[in-house]
Write an enzyme that holds these catalytic residues in place. Structure first.
Site, PDB file in Angstrom:
ATOM      1  N   GLU A  61       1.008  -1.022  -0.109  1.00 19.80           N
ATOM      2  CA  GLU A  61       0.113   0.411  -0.115  1.00 19.80           C
ATOM      3  C   GLU A  61       0.774   0.784  -0.119  1.00 19.80           C
ATOM      4  O   GLU A  61       2.464   1.177   0.429  1.00 19.80           O
ATOM      5  CB  GLU A  61      -0.713   0.083   1.304  1.00 19.80           C
ATOM      6  CG  GLU A  61       0.130   0.557   2.650  1.00 19.80           C
ATOM      7  CD  GLU A  61      -0.698   0.573   3.827  1.00 19.80           C
ATOM      8  OE1 GLU A  61      -1.281   1.519   3.471  1.00 19.80           O
ATOM      9  OE2 GLU A  61      -0.936  -0.004   4.309  1.00 19.80           O
ATOM     10  N   LYS A  89      -5.199  -2.236  14.020  1.00 18.22           N
ATOM     11  CA  LYS A  89      -4.153  -1.342  14.924  1.00 18.22           C
ATOM     12  C   LYS A  89      -4.850  -1.134  16.286  1.00 18.22           C
ATOM     13  O   LYS A  89      -6.551  -1.597  15.782  1.00 18.22           O
ATOM     14  CB  LYS A  89      -4.207  -0.534  14.130  1.00 18.22           C
ATOM     15  CG  LYS A  89      -4.027   0.087  12.695  1.00 18.22           C
ATOM     16  CD  LYS A  89      -4.217   0.994  11.683  1.00 18.22           C
ATOM     17  CE  LYS A  89      -3.050   0.903  10.632  1.00 18.22           C
ATOM     18  NZ  LYS A  89      -3.352   0.731   9.799  1.00 18.22           N
TER      19      LYS A  89
END
Length: 308
Positions: free
Chosen positions: A27, A162
């Site tokens: 990414e 996360k």
């Protein structure tokens, strides 16, 4: 694979795909929004080197000049790194407008999966996925990454969701969507900066070959959606859970006070956590990305061997 008039596949990547050689998607939001310059550029280039050294071809994904790019040059990576948050953070909803305007965009997990699938790339390495944000029962703030995992046939290798998120609700959402959550060498969901979260995964697999076989079988069965592989941060770079959780709680409270929401939330929280931990979280972030790149390259090689 149907051709896409808006997609540019870099020559090195196209040659590898045409020959059935392993390719790993990467990414670009982590470059433009995830780290400061020059660590963002240096990390991106090192990740590409790691993947090549292990026998696969890296394909960093972005939108440049309205073109969907699978594979970037060093100059293009440096441009994204220097421009930083001046590049739009592009999720699924942003793609048509950015392409129509001929604009630039840094791809999230969602859009990297989309463009990887368009190009025919099956393995993607990232840092951590998005998920259900804390307080989502009020805000409805749920990352598009989870929907994409339910729809798009790409294996995503990450260090877990996360730890700024509600990990329990994130796992529940993935279960509802039928996305297998696999722990690489662990029975417990890693929490990005730390190796443990207190939440279990669906399955534990211990080798790249096992990961490749599971994904290969899923594809052969024509089952919809992707597969999430959670790879714990190396022990020596894992942060103390109490320290990182205290920093996260403080950063989340500040975001709420300042009215920060939506796509601005994650970059704000990551930057604030870096400040609160004296930079330790940035070093952990870099090392977990390297670790995921290694596993992704080995898995892509194993998958390529299976599919020949």
């Amino acid at each position: 694979m149907e051709s896409n008039r808006y997609l540019d596949i870099a020559p090195e990547v196209k040659s590898a795909l045409d020959a059935g050689r392993p390719v790993v998607a990467l990414e670009s939001t982590i470059i433009s929004h995830g780290m400061p310059y020059p660590q963002n550029r240096d990390t991106a280039l090192e990740v590409e080197r790691i993947i090549r050294d292990l026998g696969a071809v890296p394909a960093t994904v972005a939108i440049l000049g309205g073109r969907l790019k699978a594979g970037l040059s060093e100059a293009e990576i440096d441009y994204l790194a220097r421009t930083g948050s001046g590049v739009a953070k592009a999720s699924r909803r942003d793609l048509p407008v950015l392409v129509a305007k001929g604009a630039d965009g840094a791809t999230t997990v969602t859009t990297t999966m989309m463009i990887a699938a368009m190009a025919g790339i099956e393995v993607f390495a990232t840092g951590g996925i998005g998920g259900v944000h804390r307080g989502a029962e009020v805000t409805m703030d749920i990352s598009a990454d989870l929907e994409e995992l339910a729809e798009t046939p790409v294996m995503v290798i990450c260090a877990g969701a996360k730890s700024i998120l509600d990990l329990g609700l994130t796992l529940e959402y993935l279960e509802t969507k039928g996305v297998p959550v696999i722990g690489y060498g662990t029975d417990e969901l890693p929490a990005f900066y730390t190796r443990r979260s207190g939440f279990g995964v669906d399955y534990r697999l211990d080798t790249p070959e096992e990961l490749a076989k599971a994904f290969h079988v899923k594809r052969e069965m024509k089952l919809r959606g992707g597969m999430l592989v959670t790879n714990p941060i190396p022990e020596e770079y894992s942060m103390d859970a109490d320290v990182i959780n205290k920093a996260i709680d403080e950063a989340v409270a500040e975001a709420k006070t300042q009215g920060i929401h939506g796509k601005a939330t994650t970059p704000f929280l990551l930057a604030r956590i870096k400040e609160l931990t004296g930079g330790d979280s940035l070093e952990s972030n870099i090392q977990l990305v390297y670790n995921n790149a290694r596993l992704a390259a080995k898995t892509a090689v194993a998958l390529s061997d299976l599919e020949r």
